[in-house]
Design an enzyme around this catalytic site. Structure first.
Site, PDB file in Angstrom:
ATOM      1  N   TYR A  51       0.816  -1.223   0.000  1.00 58.63           N
ATOM      2  CA  TYR A  51       0.000   0.000   0.000  1.00 58.63           C
ATOM      3  C   TYR A  51       0.847   1.269   0.000  1.00 58.63           C
ATOM      4  CZ  TYR A  51      -4.633  -2.174   0.657  1.00 58.63           C
ATOM      5  OH  TYR A  51      -5.812  -2.858   0.488  1.00 58.63           O
ATOM      6  N   ASN A 114     -13.153  -3.227   4.617  1.00 53.90           N
ATOM      7  CA  ASN A 114     -14.147  -3.307   3.547  1.00 53.90           C
ATOM      8  C   ASN A 114     -14.013  -4.551   2.671  1.00 53.90           C
ATOM      9  OD1 ASN A 114     -11.852  -2.553   2.261  1.00 53.90           O
ATOM     10  ND2 ASN A 114     -12.643  -0.643   1.389  1.00 53.90           N
ATOM     11  N   HIS A 117      -9.904  -6.056  -1.767  1.00 53.16           N
ATOM     12  CA  HIS A 117      -9.081  -5.132  -2.570  1.00 53.16           C
ATOM     13  C   HIS A 117      -9.184  -5.572  -4.020  1.00 53.16           C
ATOM     14  CE1 HIS A 117      -5.650  -2.956  -4.230  1.00 53.16           C
ATOM     15  NE2 HIS A 117      -5.387  -4.085  -4.877  1.00 53.16           N
TER      16      HIS A 117
HETATM   17  O1  CDP Z   1      -9.771  -0.206  -2.115  1.00 53.38           O
HETATM   18  P1  CDP Z   1     -10.139   0.971  -3.016  1.00 53.38           P
HETATM   19  O2  CDP Z   1      -9.330   1.006  -4.295  1.00 53.38           O
HETATM   20  O3  CDP Z   1     -11.617   1.050  -3.258  1.00 53.38           O
HETATM   21  O4  CDP Z   1      -9.795   2.315  -2.179  1.00 53.38           O
HETATM   22  P2  CDP Z   1      -8.422   3.147  -2.046  1.00 53.38           P
HETATM   23  O5  CDP Z   1      -8.789   4.585  -2.109  1.00 53.38           O
HETATM   24  O6  CDP Z   1      -7.387   2.637  -2.999  1.00 53.38           O
HETATM   25  O7  CDP Z   1      -7.967   2.850  -0.551  1.00 53.38           O
HETATM   26  C1  CDP Z   1      -7.302   1.653  -0.223  1.00 53.38           C
HETATM   27  C2  CDP Z   1      -7.887   1.116   1.077  1.00 53.38           C
HETATM   28  O8  CDP Z   1      -7.575   2.031   2.122  1.00 53.38           O
HETATM   29  C3  CDP Z   1      -9.403   0.999   1.115  1.00 53.38           C
HETATM   30  O9  CDP Z   1      -9.901  -0.167   0.487  1.00 53.38           O
HETATM   31  C4  CDP Z   1      -9.659   0.985   2.612  1.00 53.38           C
HETATM   32  O10 CDP Z   1      -9.372  -0.285   3.191  1.00 53.38           O
HETATM   33  C5  CDP Z   1      -8.603   1.987   3.104  1.00 53.38           C
HETATM   34  N1  CDP Z   1      -9.190   3.339   3.290  1.00 53.38           N
HETATM   35  C6  CDP Z   1      -9.456   3.791   4.584  1.00 53.38           C
HETATM   36  O11 CDP Z   1      -9.185   3.090   5.554  1.00 53.38           O
HETATM   37  N2  CDP Z   1     -10.017   5.052   4.771  1.00 53.38           N
HETATM   38  C7  CDP Z   1     -10.299   5.832   3.710  1.00 53.38           C
HETATM   39  N3  CDP Z   1     -10.843   7.033   3.924  1.00 53.38           N
HETATM   40  C8  CDP Z   1     -10.024   5.390   2.402  1.00 53.38           C
HETATM   41  C9  CDP Z   1      -9.465   4.136   2.229  1.00 53.38           C
HETATM   42 MG    MG Z   2      -7.298   1.275  -4.572  1.00 53.10          MG
END
Ligand code: CDP
Ligand code: MG
Length: 140
Positions: A51, A114, A117
């Site tokens: 990440y 959630n 991924h």
């Molecule tokens: O997983 P996705 O691509 O939908 O979202 P991302 O914007 O790439 O963020 C990666 C992961 O970070 C998310 O799936 C969540 O687990 C976490 N996250 C979080 O804890 N709080 C946020 N405001 C946004 C993301």
């Molecule tokens: Mg993402």
């Protein structure tokens, strides 16, 4: 549309609740094929590297703690337009915004925990697959 591969993780909140099969059923019902899959328990450093694009975000440390808190299932999904199709099956990042029937609408516990991924583009899909799998492990 082309046959594509994308990278997927069934996250700790979902493996803890024994949801691997239920989530895999959603992928398969939508026409994605699981061409590689293994259950691993990441260290925090391994999650941090995965990440690292998010390292300046306020949720980064908590995200890396969570992703290394229990086993995950890492997988490669193959199908027509697999990257976009998987994002559709997953639903929006925040389950409160996720469309009915999506994995996150049905299973996610919060915006952080959630359940899944999925890669967001061809370049990230290739990088993420290579981070977890060797070529000999990908069996289409
Ligand atoms: O997983 P996705 O691509 O939908 O979202 P991302 O914007 O790439 O963020 C990666 C992961 O970070 C998310 O799936 C969540 O687990 C976490 N996250 C979080 O804890 N709080 C946020 N405001 C946004 C993301
Ligand atoms: Mg993402």
């Amino acid at each position: 549309m082309a046959l594509e591969r994308t990278f997927s993780i069934i996250k700790p909140d979902a493996t803890r609740r024994n949801l691997t099969g239920a989530i895999n059923a959603k992928f398969e019902e939508a026409g994605l094929r699981i061409v590689a899959q293994k259950r691993i328990h990441m260290t925090k450093a391994q999650a941090g590297k995965f990440y690292e694009v998010h390292q300046e975000r306020p949720f980064y440390d908590e995200l890396c703690e969570f992703m290394s808190s229990a086993p995950v299932v890492v997988q490669v999904l193959e199908g027509e337009d697999a990257i976009a199709k998987n994002r559709e099956i997953m639903g929006a990042t925040n389950p409160a915004d996720a469309a009915p029937g999506t994995v996150r609408a049905e299973f996610a516990e919060s915006v952080g925990e959630n359940s899944v991924h999925g890669s967001d583009a061809p370049e990230t899909a290739a990088q993420e697959i290579a981070y977890f799998f060797s070529g000999i492990e990908l069996v289409g």
